[in-house]
Design an enzyme around this catalytic site. Structure first.
Site, PDB file in Angstrom:
ATOM      1  N   ASP A  31      20.142  58.881  24.690  1.00  0.00           N
ATOM      2  CA  ASP A  31      21.204  58.393  25.220  1.00  0.00           C
ATOM      3  C   ASP A  31      21.389  58.747  26.927  1.00  0.00           C
ATOM      4  O   ASP A  31      21.170  59.889  27.267  1.00  0.00           O
ATOM      5  CB  ASP A  31      22.412  58.678  24.436  1.00  0.00           C
ATOM      6  N   LEU A  91      35.048  50.200  35.753  1.00  0.00           N
ATOM      7  CA  LEU A  91      36.518  51.111  36.392  1.00  0.00           C
ATOM      8  C   LEU A  91      36.619  51.124  37.631  1.00  0.00           C
ATOM      9  O   LEU A  91      37.454  51.954  38.081  1.00  0.00           O
ATOM     10  CB  LEU A  91      36.186  52.538  35.751  1.00  0.00           C
ATOM     11  N   GLY A  92      35.562  50.471  38.682  1.00  0.00           N
ATOM     12  CA  GLY A  92      35.632  50.656  40.005  1.00  0.00           C
ATOM     13  C   GLY A  92      36.722  49.737  40.575  1.00  0.00           C
ATOM     14  O   GLY A  92      37.022  48.439  40.169  1.00  0.00           O
ATOM     15  N   THR A 138      45.088  46.083  33.823  1.00  0.00           N
ATOM     16  CA  THR A 138      46.132  46.960  34.185  1.00  0.00           C
ATOM     17  C   THR A 138      47.713  46.732  33.847  1.00  0.00           C
ATOM     18  O   THR A 138      48.171  45.393  33.915  1.00  0.00           O
ATOM     19  CB  THR A 138      46.161  47.300  35.819  1.00  0.00           C
ATOM     20  N   GLU A 140      50.094  46.725  35.814  1.00  0.00           N
ATOM     21  CA  GLU A 140      50.483  46.164  36.936  1.00  0.00           C
ATOM     22  C   GLU A 140      50.433  44.595  36.873  1.00  0.00           C
ATOM     23  O   GLU A 140      51.173  43.860  37.751  1.00  0.00           O
ATOM     24  CB  GLU A 140      49.759  46.588  38.073  1.00  0.00           C
ATOM     25  N   TYR A 162      47.216  44.399  44.727  1.00  0.00           N
ATOM     26  CA  TYR A 162      46.439  44.885  43.582  1.00  0.00           C
ATOM     27  C   TYR A 162      46.559  44.229  42.394  1.00  0.00           C
ATOM     28  O   TYR A 162      45.437  43.892  41.737  1.00  0.00           O
ATOM     29  CB  TYR A 162      46.729  46.469  43.433  1.00  0.00           C
ATOM     30  N   LYS A 166      43.774  42.037  40.242  1.00  0.00           N
ATOM     31  CA  LYS A 166      43.507  42.416  38.900  1.00  0.00           C
ATOM     32  C   LYS A 166      43.701  41.147  38.028  1.00  0.00           C
ATOM     33  O   LYS A 166      42.944  40.848  36.869  1.00  0.00           O
ATOM     34  CB  LYS A 166      44.196  43.495  38.579  1.00  0.00           C
TER      35      LYS A 166
END
Length: 355
Positions: A31, A91-92, A138, A140, A162, A166
């Site tokens: 792994d 996750l960037g 998110t 948000e 942001y 998203k």
């Protein structure tokens, strides 16, 4: 960062479709987790150094890092084609809401179009039917909330560059799922914290400052809107939920939250109580201060420079679907989270007051 299990390990069954707890990787198995690392003139791996086989020399073991960027589609295609991952966690992001107002175009490029670049890279590499894709959505997205609490069917109303970036990412994930039958899922995660939280985010700013005040290294610090209310959980609980989403038979979007709401003001009070101080509030609006009841010293002040142009006042998530479908529920309480963050920062500041 994104990561992928490169091979299955028959010994642990890692990557199999089940809904149990994540299994530890077998040290002698095959792994691997791969990550994308932005090139920087200074070290930027502080939060993952413990994952190196040898942290002193940054020798890689089951974690392999590749230089790349979400703004560079060519490198994404190259890395994905080389690694051929089975799971990708996007996750960037430029994830600081306040800073997104000042870096609006860059935020859109990384958080919005960057997600499209990753999805397109999977398609270009012919891995549409074999990769499972997780998108870090998110709370948000809800912004100016249309209902309380917020769940998967609550209408979105983002209140920042942001959140708007998203929002594009959310819908392009849905589009690729429906257009190409890709296993792509959005995890709509409400605020999740830990001692590894970036130092310019409000929870970590509080825990760091309280630790410094406790140790006599600082007298006061400034915050923005003390009455913003958030649904705060622990990152380790939420990462388990992310993993569980990719172990399902069919891709779905999930809200991940505790269902509890606390204000910034309450976070401050709990953090100070943990080091033996009681904060009492005086004044109003920009003149408000938080004073130590025991000593009379003003430790907390309000600075308008930390106000957002458009504020998100109240976020509260309903993770009923995740509980029913994934068997997920949060384990760490708000009090435990605050205590862990303050304790960790007290230890950090003891070792290095300039940290």
């Amino acid at each position: 960062y994104w990561s992928g299990v490169e091979h299955f390990d028959p010994g642990t069954g890692a990557g199999k479709h089940d809904t149990g707890r994540p299994r530890a990787l077998n040290a002698v198995g095959t792994d691997q987790v791969h990550g994308i690392l932005r090139r920087s003139s200074s070290f930027n791996t502080g939060r993952i150094e413990h994952l190196y086989q040898n942290p002193q020399t940054h020798t890689e073991g089951n974690m392999k890092l590749h230089y790349g960027d979400l703004t560079d589609s060519t490198c994404l295609v190259k890395i994905i084609n080389e690694v051929k991952p089975t799971e990708i966690y996007n996750l960037g992001a430029q994830s600081h809401v306040k800073i997104s107002f000042e870096l609006a175009e860059y935020t859109a490029n990384v958080d919005g179009v960057g997600t499209l670049r990753l999805l397109d890279a999977i398609k270009t590499c012919g891995l549409t039917n074999s990769v499972k894709f997780y998108q870090a959505s998110t709370s948000e997205l809800y912004g100016k909330v249309q209902e309380i609490p917020q769940k998967e069917t609550t209408p979105f109303y983002p209140r920042s560059p942001y959140g708007a970036a998203k929002l594009y990412a959310y819908w392009i994930v849905v589009n690729f799922r429906e257009a190409y039958n890709m296993f792509a899922t959005n995890g709509i995660l409400f605020n999740h914290e830990s001692p590894r939280r970036g130092s310019n985010f409000v929870t970590r700013k509080i825990s760091r400052s309280v630790a410094k005040i406790h140790l006599g290294q600082l007298e006061s610090f400034s915050l923005g809107n003390l009455d913003s209310k958030r649904d705060w959980g622990h990152a380790k609980d939420y990462v388990e939920a992310m993993w569980l989403m990719l172990q399902q038979e069919e891709p779905e979007d999930f809200v991940i939250a505790t269902g509890e709401v606390h204000s910034v003001r309450e976070f401050v009070e709990k953090a100070f109580v943990h080091v033996g101080k009681t904060i009492v509030w005086e004044g109003k609006d920009e003149q408000e201060v938080g004073r130590c009841q025991e000593t009379g010293v003003a430790h907390v002040k309000v600075d308008p420079k930390y106000f957002r142009p458009t504020e998100v006042d109240y976020l509260q998530g309903d993770s009923t679907k995740a509980n029913q479908r994934l068997g997920w529920k949060p384990r760490v309480t708000f009090e435990e989270l605050v205590k862990e963050m303050v304790d960790a920062d007290v230890e950090l500041m003891k070792k290095n007051p300039n940290a």
